[in-house]
Design an enzyme around this catalytic site. Structure first.
Site, PDB file in Angstrom:
ATOM      1  N   CYS A   1      42.467  26.055   4.327  1.00 49.32           N
ATOM      2  CA  CYS A   1      42.480  25.672   2.916  1.00 49.32           C
ATOM      3  C   CYS A   1      41.652  26.590   2.030  1.00 49.32           C
ATOM      4  O   CYS A   1      41.440  26.293   0.872  1.00 49.32           O
ATOM      5  CB  CYS A   1      42.023  24.229   2.761  1.00 49.32           C
ATOM      6  SG  CYS A   1      40.282  24.002   3.165  1.00 49.32           S
TER       7      CYS A   1
ATOM      8  N   GLY B   1      57.193  59.824  -8.232  1.00 49.59           N
ATOM      9  CA  GLY B   1      56.371  60.657  -9.116  1.00 49.59           C
ATOM     10  C   GLY B   1      55.063  61.123  -8.512  1.00 49.59           C
ATOM     11  O   GLY B   1      54.256  61.756  -9.180  1.00 49.59           O
TER      12      GLY B   1
ATOM     13  N   MET C   1      54.602  63.107  -5.735  1.00 50.54           N
ATOM     14  CA  MET C   1      54.593  64.454  -5.147  1.00 50.54           C
ATOM     15  C   MET C   1      55.412  65.404  -6.034  1.00 50.54           C
ATOM     16  O   MET C   1      55.837  65.030  -7.111  1.00 50.54           O
ATOM     17  CB  MET C   1      55.114  64.382  -3.720  1.00 50.54           C
ATOM     18  CG  MET C   1      54.146  63.667  -2.805  1.00 50.54           C
ATOM     19  SD  MET C   1      54.715  63.591  -1.125  1.00 50.54           S
ATOM     20  CE  MET C   1      56.033  62.426  -1.225  1.00 50.54           C
TER      21      MET C   1
ATOM     22  N   TYR D   1      49.473  23.568   8.990  1.00 55.04           N
ATOM     23  CA  TYR D   1      49.720  23.802   7.568  1.00 55.04           C
ATOM     24  C   TYR D   1      48.750  24.825   6.982  1.00 55.04           C
ATOM     25  O   TYR D   1      47.714  25.123   7.582  1.00 55.04           O
ATOM     26  CB  TYR D   1      49.621  22.491   6.772  1.00 55.04           C
ATOM     27  CG  TYR D   1      48.225  21.910   6.727  1.00 55.04           C
ATOM     28  CD1 TYR D   1      47.319  22.280   5.740  1.00 55.04           C
ATOM     29  CD2 TYR D   1      47.813  20.991   7.684  1.00 55.04           C
ATOM     30  CE1 TYR D   1      46.035  21.758   5.715  1.00 55.04           C
ATOM     31  CE2 TYR D   1      46.526  20.466   7.666  1.00 55.04           C
ATOM     32  CZ  TYR D   1      45.638  20.860   6.679  1.00 55.04           C
ATOM     33  OH  TYR D   1      44.363  20.350   6.656  1.00 55.04           O
TER      34      TYR D   1
ATOM     35  N   LYS E   1      64.961  60.305   0.594  1.00 57.57           N
ATOM     36  CA  LYS E   1      65.909  61.086  -0.195  1.00 57.57           C
ATOM     37  C   LYS E   1      66.859  61.851   0.723  1.00 57.57           C
ATOM     38  O   LYS E   1      68.088  61.811   0.543  1.00 57.57           O
ATOM     39  CB  LYS E   1      65.143  62.058  -1.099  1.00 57.57           C
ATOM     40  CG  LYS E   1      66.023  62.752  -2.090  1.00 57.57           C
ATOM     41  CD  LYS E   1      65.208  63.646  -3.002  1.00 57.57           C
ATOM     42  CE  LYS E   1      64.440  62.839  -4.023  1.00 57.57           C
ATOM     43  NZ  LYS E   1      63.285  63.518  -4.553  1.00 57.57           N
TER      44      LYS E   1
ATOM     45  N   HIS F   1      33.201  31.039  -9.029  1.00 61.20           N
ATOM     46  CA  HIS F   1      33.505  29.797  -9.740  1.00 61.20           C
ATOM     47  C   HIS F   1      34.655  30.023 -10.724  1.00 61.20           C
ATOM     48  O   HIS F   1      35.632  29.282 -10.744  1.00 61.20           O
ATOM     49  CB  HIS F   1      32.239  29.327 -10.475  1.00 61.20           C
ATOM     50  CG  HIS F   1      32.435  28.105 -11.314  1.00 61.20           C
ATOM     51  ND1 HIS F   1      32.792  28.173 -12.641  1.00 61.20           N
ATOM     52  CD2 HIS F   1      32.377  26.795 -11.000  1.00 61.20           C
ATOM     53  CE1 HIS F   1      32.913  26.947 -13.110  1.00 61.20           C
ATOM     54  NE2 HIS F   1      32.664  26.090 -12.136  1.00 61.20           N
TER      55      HIS F   1
ATOM     56  N   ARG G   1      62.508  69.609  -3.397  1.00 66.10           N
ATOM     57  CA  ARG G   1      61.919  68.293  -3.716  1.00 66.10           C
ATOM     58  C   ARG G   1      61.309  67.641  -2.499  1.00 66.10           C
ATOM     59  O   ARG G   1      61.815  67.791  -1.390  1.00 66.10           O
ATOM     60  CB  ARG G   1      62.998  67.315  -4.211  1.00 66.10           C
ATOM     61  CG  ARG G   1      63.649  67.684  -5.497  1.00 66.10           C
ATOM     62  CD  ARG G   1      64.801  66.707  -5.715  1.00 66.10           C
ATOM     63  NE  ARG G   1      65.717  67.182  -6.706  1.00 66.10           N
ATOM     64  CZ  ARG G   1      65.835  66.650  -7.925  1.00 66.10           C
ATOM     65  NH1 ARG G   1      65.099  65.634  -8.268  1.00 66.10           N
ATOM     66  NH2 ARG G   1      66.694  67.158  -8.767  1.00 66.10           N
TER      67      ARG G   1
ATOM     68  N   ARG H   1      68.698  55.032  -3.825  1.00 68.22           N
ATOM     69  CA  ARG H   1      67.657  54.326  -3.045  1.00 68.22           C
ATOM     70  C   ARG H   1      67.646  52.862  -3.455  1.00 68.22           C
ATOM     71  O   ARG H   1      68.205  52.487  -4.484  1.00 68.22           O
ATOM     72  CB  ARG H   1      66.292  54.966  -3.255  1.00 68.22           C
ATOM     73  CG  ARG H   1      65.835  54.911  -4.675  1.00 68.22           C
ATOM     74  CD  ARG H   1      64.514  55.624  -4.880  1.00 68.22           C
ATOM     75  NE  ARG H   1      64.314  55.854  -6.292  1.00 68.22           N
ATOM     76  CZ  ARG H   1      63.467  56.716  -6.797  1.00 68.22           C
ATOM     77  NH1 ARG H   1      62.748  57.479  -6.019  1.00 68.22           N
ATOM     78  NH2 ARG H   1      63.330  56.847  -8.095  1.00 68.22           N
TER      79      ARG H   1
ATOM     80  N   SER I   1      40.053  21.992   9.256  1.00 66.63           N
ATOM     81  CA  SER I   1      40.631  22.775   8.177  1.00 66.63           C
ATOM     82  C   SER I   1      39.714  23.985   7.971  1.00 66.63           C
ATOM     83  O   SER I   1      38.517  23.825   7.719  1.00 66.63           O
ATOM     84  CB  SER I   1      40.727  21.932   6.911  1.00 66.63           C
ATOM     85  OG  SER I   1      41.267  22.711   5.883  1.00 66.63           O
TER      86      SER I   1
HETATM   87  C1  PEP Z   1      36.099  27.339   1.721  1.00 66.82           C
HETATM   88  O1  PEP Z   1      34.911  27.550   1.919  1.00 66.82           O
HETATM   89  O2  PEP Z   1      37.008  28.081   2.144  1.00 66.82           O
HETATM   90  C2  PEP Z   1      36.523  26.173   0.962  1.00 66.82           C
HETATM   91  C3  PEP Z   1      37.797  25.863   0.842  1.00 66.82           C
HETATM   92  O3  PEP Z   1      35.564  25.478   0.326  1.00 66.82           O
HETATM   93  P1  PEP Z   1      34.884  25.922  -1.044  1.00 66.82           P
HETATM   94  O4  PEP Z   1      35.640  27.082  -1.585  1.00 66.82           O
HETATM   95  O5  PEP Z   1      34.947  24.743  -1.929  1.00 66.82           O
HETATM   96  O6  PEP Z   1      33.505  26.257  -0.602  1.00 66.82           O
END
Ligand code: PEP
Ligand code: MG
Length: 888
Positions: free
Chosen positions: A835, A109, A111, A855, A31, A460, A100, A344, A768
């Site tokens: 992954c 909001g 402070m 990747y 500010k 899951h 202020r 801002r 991976s």
């Molecule tokens: C992991 O363990 O990060 C993975 C990709 O395999 P999953 O989640 O199927 O165990």
């Protein structure tokens, strides 16, 4: 921070050239810096001064101000009196100020603020004479005592409201603004008496004493619980501290030629390039915020005060051009004169952020790189899923983990079969379970959203819902699900089967009732922005896809291949689940081979469709990794029906199932251990993969399979499994008279694999990183049970982030780094990817790029987020390189 004698503690603004500039946010706060910069741009700002944020911690730590501050504040006050032509504490034309907070990062909001400071029984008369409006003068005084009493003395606002309400009832008026002057005077007297009674001290009449009390309180508000919580949530360092702005008051409540409002240089929800906002005539800022009167849309100001509106538009253009970004401005009109109180960077919706960035590139006010760097990647989420209408009124039941984004309403159903049956009849249902397992899969398919009481971000329910793009709130600890009685209870309320609820998986909220939703719309700007991102990034982005539909969705979102196809996920339903169970419970080689013969064609047709969907791009297929507890039948009915299918008695089947039960299935007969114990499973999967690949290749399709061994701990496991896969590949290539190039690699998801990555890389062509399991095993923390205590850990600062959500760089990250270095030492061209669920999380994407990975792979809806995050990391690295070059 220390009080360095070379730097001033007080910075003047609002007249001539300000002492500060926009670049001094660290000292002046956002500010203060914007007020200084507006002054320098010639925009009318009521004069004032900023006390540096460096004083904040000096004061909070020592409990007193640095000695030289007093003299600097007094000098600034004199300058302020000269600039305004008024006198602080004067009886004729009193100068009033606002006090202020304002930190370097906006904490809206969180402070405190005090307005109209300087009023007492003498100055109020001056204000009355000066304004010719006794009602205004006494209402200002009333507001001041009320604010001061609650902010400085810490008295609950409720008591003040109670006094005000009583006076309104006595005077028989509905609004404070209609109270007669005599009543307002009584309110002020009552307020002051209340303060004295509660604090044991008379309300301070001396404006200088008022000022120091207010400065102390505003600095102190840096450490209120809500401010501390806000900083924690937004990763704002506690050490930053707030500055304090003291500014001469201008009044929007001096009559019909005065007013106050908020304006955005563009519409912050749609991004439309037009002035947007609202205002109130004859009001102070707090009236707009309090919502007690309905503000007018800003366009009406053009009719009511055309001159002021034209000036406001002009200032909007100046400020936006100057700051090169959309501004959120606060203004006040005093007797027809326009003042800017703040500007801002405007918060904006994901959709608006993209439109604005693209428009500004077209207007040539920012570069393509700036447009890409500006959009917070996670904001894209809002565009990819339906969300709750921001104007909807909602009844919050509870919160849990934001496990899969988007929002949906439906009637609560507590059983997967029922969910499926009801959905078939056209009902809109939400599946509510304690936790889910593959037996619930068909119910999850049928439901619009999933709510579970247990389980973390990689439970899951969470993984499957994200894969399906369905909203999910998991680990909603406060709810108790009674699956037998078909209801859940939460905080003393009971929600029965058939009652409407709304699940907001982006925020982790659960509401009672049906909320209005708004649908996502991916427009041309979205593709343009991501196209620019693709040109900038070097990290590739793949999708985690288990079905042809997911593969297509991944392609639509720009995935460059599949980084993880979890083959066990192909067996969550119907005949497939039965075949999988038959294989698991088989007591001998023959029984298993019988089941595998049923499974082979299912796998082959899935792989063929996936290869086609991903033609020209690599597809990583992971061999089976079924945690057994997710596939074994658990209730007597299911055990009986599996027994019947396989010609056994229920008692026999129960014995078999019990024999397979593991104390800790996540660390049991999982991953490649299954293929080592039962090589025929690996053989069948390899055959399905290569037969499908040959079929596609024979029709001139380009297929690039990458076969991945799960949960490898030692190179020997990898060697044995890879041998089988290679043998089968040769067999199939011979039979089909065609060869398909492929890679053999492994998941790195156990610390032992990371520690021996150099040995494994001698035989594996790619790694991976499975960061779900790697987090679980590094922390020794079950991902399904983490929800029980991680929230406590987070709340009590034992950890900064949920490690299943944001990669734990210090621990898990160190293992990953070690494994990449070890692996590349023995195989310099080792292909590297990640992954786990972290693959679509922006800071993890950045980390992977920094390690030189090839990747990341993530669920379909996170692919655009990862593309943008990868581009931003590339830009950041370029920036660092530029900076390094500049300093050399
Ligand atoms: C992991 O363990 O990060 C993975 C990709 O395999 P999953 O989640 O199927 O165990
Ligand atoms: Mg895993």
């Amino acid at each position: 921070m220390t009080d360095s004698y070379s730097n001033p503690l007080v910075y003047f603004f609002g007249q001539g050239r300000a002492d500060g500039t926009a670049g001094m946010k660290d000292v002046l706060g956002g500010k203060g810096a914007s007020l200084a910069e507006m002054t320098n741009l010639g925009i009318p700002v009521p004069p004032g001064f900023t006390i540096s944020s460096t004083v904040c911690h000096t004061y909070l730590d020592a409990g007193q101000f640095p000695p030289r501050l007093r003299a600097q504040v007094e000098t600034a006050l004199q300058r302020l009196e000269a600039a305004s032509g008024r006198q602080f504490g004067g009886s004729a034309e009193p100068m009033l100020v606002s006090v202020r907070s304002g930190a370097a990062v906006s904490m809206p909001g969180m402070m405190e603020t005090i307005l109209n400071l300087g009023l007492n029984d003498v100055t109020v008369a001056g204000l009355e004479a000066q304004s010719g409006n006794p009602q205004f003068a006494w209402d200002s005084y009333r507001r001041f005592v009320q604010m001061y009493g609650s902010v400085v003395d810490g008295l609950p606002r409720k008591a003040f409201d109670g006094i005000l309400e009583r006076r309104k009832t006595d005077a028989d008026v509905a609004r404070v603004i209609d109270l007669p002057v005599e009543a307002l005077k009584s309110v002020v007297a009552d307020f002051k008496a209340h303060v004295e009674q509660e604090t044991g001290r008379a309300f301070p009449d001396d404006p200088i004493e008022q000022l120091w009390g207010a400065i102390a309180a505003v600095f102190g508000s840096w450490n209120t619980k809500r401010a501390v919580d806000y900083r924690k949530l937004h990763d704002i360092p506690d050490a930053m501290g707030t500055a304090v702005n003291i500014q001469t008051m201008v009044f929007g409540n001096l009559g019909q030629d005065s007013g106050t409002g908020v304006a955005f240089t563009r519409d912050p929800s749609t991004g439309a390039a037009e002035l947007y906002g609202e205002y109130l005539i004859n009001a102070q800022g707090e009236d707009v915020v309090a919502g007690t009167r309905d503000p007018e849309p800003i366009s009406t100001l053009g009719e009511q005060m055309p001159q002021v509106f034209a000036e406001l538009q002009q200032m909007a253009v100046t400020l936006e051009r100057h700051f090169r970004d959309v501004q959120d401005m606060e203004f006040t009109i005093e007797h027809g004169r326009l003042y800017m109180l703040q500007t801002r960077r405007a918060q904006r919706s994901g959709r608006a952020a993209i439109k604005i960035a693209c428009d500004m590139v077209d207007e040539e006010s920012i570069s393509v790189e700036e447009a890409v760097a500006r959009i917070p990647p996670n904001d894209l989420d809002q565009l990819l899923h339906p969300m709750i209408d921001p104007s909807a009124t909602l009844d919050l039941l509870t919160t849990g983990l934001p496990a899969s984004p988007g929002a949906a309403s439906g009637t609560a159903v507590f059983d997967a079969d029922e969910a499926e049956a009801l959905a078939r009849e056209g009902a809109t249902v939400i599946l509510v379970r304690r936790e889910t397992n593959p037996e619930d899969f068909h119910g999850m398919v049928a439901a619009k959203a999933i709510l579970t009481a247990r389980g973390g971000m990689t439970s899951h329910a969470a993984v499957v819902a994200r894969g399906m793009g369905k909203p999910c709130v998991s680990g909603a600890q406060e709810i108790t699900v009674d699956e037998e009685r078909h209801c859940f209870s939460v905080n003393g309320r009971e929600i029965k089967r058939g009652e409407w609820i709304t699940v907001d998986g982006s925020a982790g909220n659960v509401y009672l009732g049906q909320a209005a939703l708004v649908e996502p719309e991916l427009d041309g700007d979205f593709s343009r922005l991501l196209g620019w991102a693709d040109d900038l990034r070097h990290l590739q982005v793949r999708v985690n896809a288990d079905t042809p539909a997911d593969a297509h969705r991944g392609r639509d979102f720009g995935a460059e291949g599949i980084g993880l196809c979890r083959t066990e996920h192909m067996f969550f339903e119907g005949d497939r689940l039965s075949a999988m169970r038959e294989m698991i419970v088989a007591q001998d080689h023959e029984g298993r081979t019988r089941a595998l013969t049923k499974i082979l064609p299912m796998q082959r047709s899935d792989f063929e469709a996936i290869f086609r969907a991903m033609e020209g791009f690599p597809v990583t297929i992971r061999l089976l990794d079924p945690p057994l507890h997710e596939f074994l039948p658990s209730n007597p009915d299911e055990i009986a029906s599996l027994a019947e299918e396989l010609g056994k008695t229920p008692a026999e089947m129960r014995r078999i199932v019990e024999g397979l039960e593991e104390v800790n299935p996540m660390l049991g007969l999982r991953g490649c251990r299954l293929g080592i114990m039962y090589p025929e499973i690996t053989r069948m999967q390899a055959r399905a993969i290569f037969e499908a690949a040959c079929t596609v290749a024979a029709r001139k399709g380009r297929v690039m399979p990458e076969v991945m061994i799960p949960l490898t701990a030692t190179v020997v496991e990898f060697r044995k499994q890879a041998l089988i896969v290679r043998e089968v590949a040769e067999e199939v290539f011979r039979e089909r008279q065609i060869t398909v190039p492929f890679l053999m690699g492994t998941m790195i998801e156990l610390p032992r694999a990371a520690l021996t990555a150099d040995e494994i890389a001698r035989e594996a062509q790619f790694f991976s990183f499975g960061t779900n399991d790697l987090t679980q095993t590094t922390w020794g923390l079950s991902r399904d049970d983490a929800g029980r205590f991680l929230p406590y850990y987070l709340q009590h600062n034992i950890i900064d982030h949920d490690p299943f959500e944001i990669l734990d760089r210090d621990g898990v990250g160190k293992l990953i780094q070690m494994a990449t270095e070890l692996g590349r030492k023995t195989r310099p061209d080792l292909k590297l990817g990640l992954c786990g669920e972290h693959g679509g999380e922006p800071s993890t994407v950045a980390f992977c790029d920094q390690l030189g990975m090839n990747y990341v792979s993530c669920s379909p809806y996170r692919v655009p987020i990862a593309r943008l995050a990868a581009a931003q990391e590339a830009l950041a690295q370029r920036g660092t390189m530029d900076r390094t070059r500049a300093t050399v």
